[in-house]
Scaffold this active site. Structure first.
Site, PDB file in Angstrom:
ATOM      1  N   ASP A 194       0.825  -1.203   0.000  1.00  0.00           N
ATOM      2  CA  ASP A 194       0.000   0.000   0.000  1.00  0.00           C
ATOM      3  C   ASP A 194       0.860   1.254   0.000  1.00  0.00           C
ATOM      4  OD1 ASP A 194      -2.183  -1.727   0.370  1.00  0.00           O
ATOM      5  OD2 ASP A 194      -2.092  -1.530   2.565  1.00  0.00           O
ATOM      6  N   TYR A 233       5.277 -10.221   7.014  1.00  0.00           N
ATOM      7  CA  TYR A 233       5.131  -8.789   7.233  1.00  0.00           C
ATOM      8  C   TYR A 233       5.384  -8.500   8.718  1.00  0.00           C
ATOM      9  CZ  TYR A 233       2.950  -7.756   2.689  1.00  0.00           C
ATOM     10  OH  TYR A 233       2.697  -7.581   1.342  1.00  0.00           O
TER      11      TYR A 233
END
Length: 263
Positions: free
Chosen positions: A53, A111
């Site tokens: 993102d 992540y």
């Protein structure tokens, strides 16, 4: 002649509107392509492993490029970095086997969402951590208890951004770790793949648990509800980083996934 190379690319996300190329906004993919075309004007668009993102960082974005001349890997790395801005770098370059495609052949990702604690945000870490301001510290024991229902293969619709276009909300989450670090904690998420904003919504929901805004045993019901409106806030992007990607073993790109093939 088209020669494939696999790159490991790192970037600080603040200066990018995500990885994927856009017509008018700065992206990791677009900036890398500009540098590549300085070396090889006919080079096609680089293909990445994950669509981070806007504002999200990466330490291990896997990228496939094709060039039309023979390069020594270290010379290709140096040449690309000579044309890249300071906030994005090629960390490794190696030849890739014909037929490899990073997004298709990734089997697991890691992540890390970084949280900062204390009365003030550390200015040397503030760009990479979501600082939690509150009088009482987060209840880390409650957060650890809340993790268990999320592990395994589930419909993660409750943790899916409404703009997500993935064909299915079913994902396999292999692990979530809470790691103590100086000045805060790291939330480590490992899974086969992730939905749009999934990690950030899970991080925001776990912070709600730590703040006492929801009980640690409420996440099983949240999963079953399949309703994004019931989950916690979407944590800000600057705390998140794509840290590691595992690929199918047959391609010989780094460590073999400890989780087996993607499900």
């Amino acid at each position: 002649m088209s020669i494939p190379f696999f790159l490991t690319v790192a970037y600080a996300g603040a200066g990018f509107h995500g990885w994927q190329v856009q017509s008018t906004l700065r992206s990791g993919q677009g900036v890398l392509w500009e540098a590549l075309r300085r070396l090889d004007p006919e080079a096609p668009l680089p293909q990445g492993t994950g669509r981070t993102d806007a504002g999200v960082h990466a330490r291990a974005q896997g990228v496939l490029i094709h060039v039309t001349r023979v390069w020594e890997p270290y010379r290709l790395l140096a040449a690309l970095n000579a044309h890249l801005p300071h906030d994005i770098r090629v960390m490794e370059a190696r030849p890739a086997a014909p037929g490899f495609f990073p997004r298709q052949h990734a089997v697991a990702k890691r992540y890390v969402y970084r949280l900062g604690f204390g009365p003030a945000a550390d200015p040397l870490q503030a760009a990479f951590r979501w600082h939690i301001y509150q009088a009482m510290p987060l209840n880390l024991n409650a957060m650890a208890l809340a993790i268990k229902p999320l592990l395994g293969t589930h419909d993660f619709s409750s943790f899916r951004c409404v703009e997500c276009v993935a064909k299915t909300p079913i994902r396999s989450l292999h692990g979530i770790g809470l790691v103590d670090v100086e000045g805060g904690i790291d939330l480590v998420f490992e899974g086969s793949s992730f939905l749009m904003h999934q990690v950030r919504i899970m991080a925001g929901t776990l912070v709600d648990v730590g703040r006492g805004r929801r009980s640690p045993d409420s996440l099983a019901g949240l999963l079953q509800a399949k309703d994004r409106r019931l989950a916690g806030p979407t944590a800000p992007p600057h705390g998140l980083c794509l840290e590691k990607v595992w690929y199918e073993a047959k391609w010989g790109l780094g460590e073999i996934s400890p989780f087996g093939a993607r499900t």
